[in-house]
Enzyme design. Sequence first.
Site, PDB file in Angstrom:
ATOM      1  N   GLU A 170     -29.000 -71.538 -22.535  1.00 36.81           N
ATOM      2  CA  GLU A 170     -28.967 -70.083 -22.722  1.00 36.81           C
ATOM      3  C   GLU A 170     -28.924 -69.311 -21.399  1.00 36.81           C
ATOM      4  OE1 GLU A 170     -32.213 -69.040 -25.304  1.00 36.81           O
ATOM      5  OE2 GLU A 170     -31.568 -70.434 -26.880  1.00 36.81           O
ATOM      6  N   ASN A 216     -26.085 -75.816 -23.278  1.00 34.73           N
ATOM      7  CA  ASN A 216     -26.459 -75.479 -24.645  1.00 34.73           C
ATOM      8  C   ASN A 216     -26.654 -73.966 -24.773  1.00 34.73           C
ATOM      9  OD1 ASN A 216     -27.305 -76.478 -27.316  1.00 34.73           O
ATOM     10  ND2 ASN A 216     -29.333 -75.715 -26.777  1.00 34.73           N
ATOM     11  N   HIS A 258     -27.493 -71.190 -34.776  1.00 35.26           N
ATOM     12  CA  HIS A 258     -28.476 -70.358 -35.476  1.00 35.26           C
ATOM     13  C   HIS A 258     -27.729 -69.223 -36.178  1.00 35.26           C
ATOM     14  CE1 HIS A 258     -31.941 -72.358 -33.769  1.00 35.26           C
ATOM     15  NE2 HIS A 258     -31.517 -72.142 -32.533  1.00 35.26           N
ATOM     16  N   GLU A 289     -28.852 -77.002 -32.928  1.00 32.99           N
ATOM     17  CA  GLU A 289     -30.054 -76.336 -33.419  1.00 32.99           C
ATOM     18  C   GLU A 289     -29.770 -75.579 -34.721  1.00 32.99           C
ATOM     19  OE1 GLU A 289     -32.047 -73.929 -30.467  1.00 32.99           O
ATOM     20  OE2 GLU A 289     -31.416 -75.235 -28.817  1.00 32.99           O
ATOM     21  N   ASP A 291     -29.666 -73.800 -38.095  1.00 33.17           N
ATOM     22  CA  ASP A 291     -30.406 -73.289 -39.244  1.00 33.17           C
ATOM     23  C   ASP A 291     -29.725 -72.007 -39.707  1.00 33.17           C
ATOM     24  OD1 ASP A 291     -31.320 -71.403 -37.334  1.00 33.17           O
ATOM     25  OD2 ASP A 291     -33.273 -72.358 -37.144  1.00 33.17           O
TER      26      ASP A 291
END
Length: 397
Positions: A170, A216, A258, A289, A291
């Site tokens: 990030e 990432n 996400h 990651e 979701d």
Amino acid sequence: MKLRRWVATAAVAVATVATLNSLPASAGHPYDPTDQSLRNLGLRHNLYVGTAVDMDALADPDDPQYRQIVGDEFSTVTAENVMKWESLEPTRGTYNWGPADELVSFARQHGQRVRGHVLVWHNQLPGWLTSGVADGSISNDELRDLLHKHITDVVRHFRGKIWQWDVVNEAVSDPWDNPPTLHYKGFWAEHLGSGYIADAFRWARAADPQALLFYNDYNIEAFGSGDPANDKTRFVYDMAKDLRSRGVPIDGVGSQGHLGTQYGNYDTLQVAAALKKFTSLGLATAFTEVDVRSQMTDGVQAGESAEINPRLQASAANFSILLQACLSERHCLSFTVWGFTDKHSWVPGTFDNPPEGLATIYDENYQPKRAYNVMRADLIYAGPPYVLPRVAQRPHR
């Protein structure tokens, strides 16, 4: 918050045809046509399906189902928190390897690969580091040396045990930040400039020649305007292209995935196009990651099916879009959900105004949701000519 037990296992027919039995499986882990777990179905495509792991839940003797599902359903695991700097070195010069070593040991016992998360991030840093920089007792030159030492110590400690490292996490701003023009953000860029990114990859490679090294980030699932001033995916693509052109040993780009059901999101072809663009640089890709959260309206919290069902369906569709895109690209090596059960999801504690939740593929009672079975169906029914076995990535030197 405990919801009513309103999620029932979706009924998905999973008849496996004979031709699937001959498809490739990962070395040492042959595909078993009687095993319908995510990890086994992923083996048909040499795709590793994983989860982030909450180590407190894994070690809880009163919650054995969590541990069982982690071991049975997934072929790769990621430390949700215990490999972050604040956890590994809470006191300067004293490492706490215990919880992270426990995860590595668990993975070895269950034939799983490990994604290391994370070497360099502007969040979850130890207080001694950030306070030292703030009060001037740690200069920028010393900070760079500390970062070098941290990366070297951590990667050497786990050398030979980590498949993929999230080396830098990030590092890029969002269009809604101030200033809105995309830029390198956060603690490390402020104190060391953007050059720390290339340094981090070089230091990690020196410490482990065999691990795959990833950048990432979130909100890079698909391209937008194409303008690097406001298209984050394009900005990250240009960054990765520049790093590769300078011989920086970056092996892959991880898209976090996400998502939220309240947003428009993407379709499979858009996401697949972005993956293919990154792989054109010689990079592997992964979803790291995943979701899909939903707003917890009064109706959802009251258990109203008219509120719940559309969210379950939208969530399943978004999981499926990302997984289908990954399956379509042979250099997409792994697909990791960021926790598999709402019982231990990070979402409710982070998104609380308005409250959000329902982000994972199992409910709070460990009952699989529609999203779980849609993922299984994608893995079962995908095949040639559009879905082919994974292409192994060799670490860049």
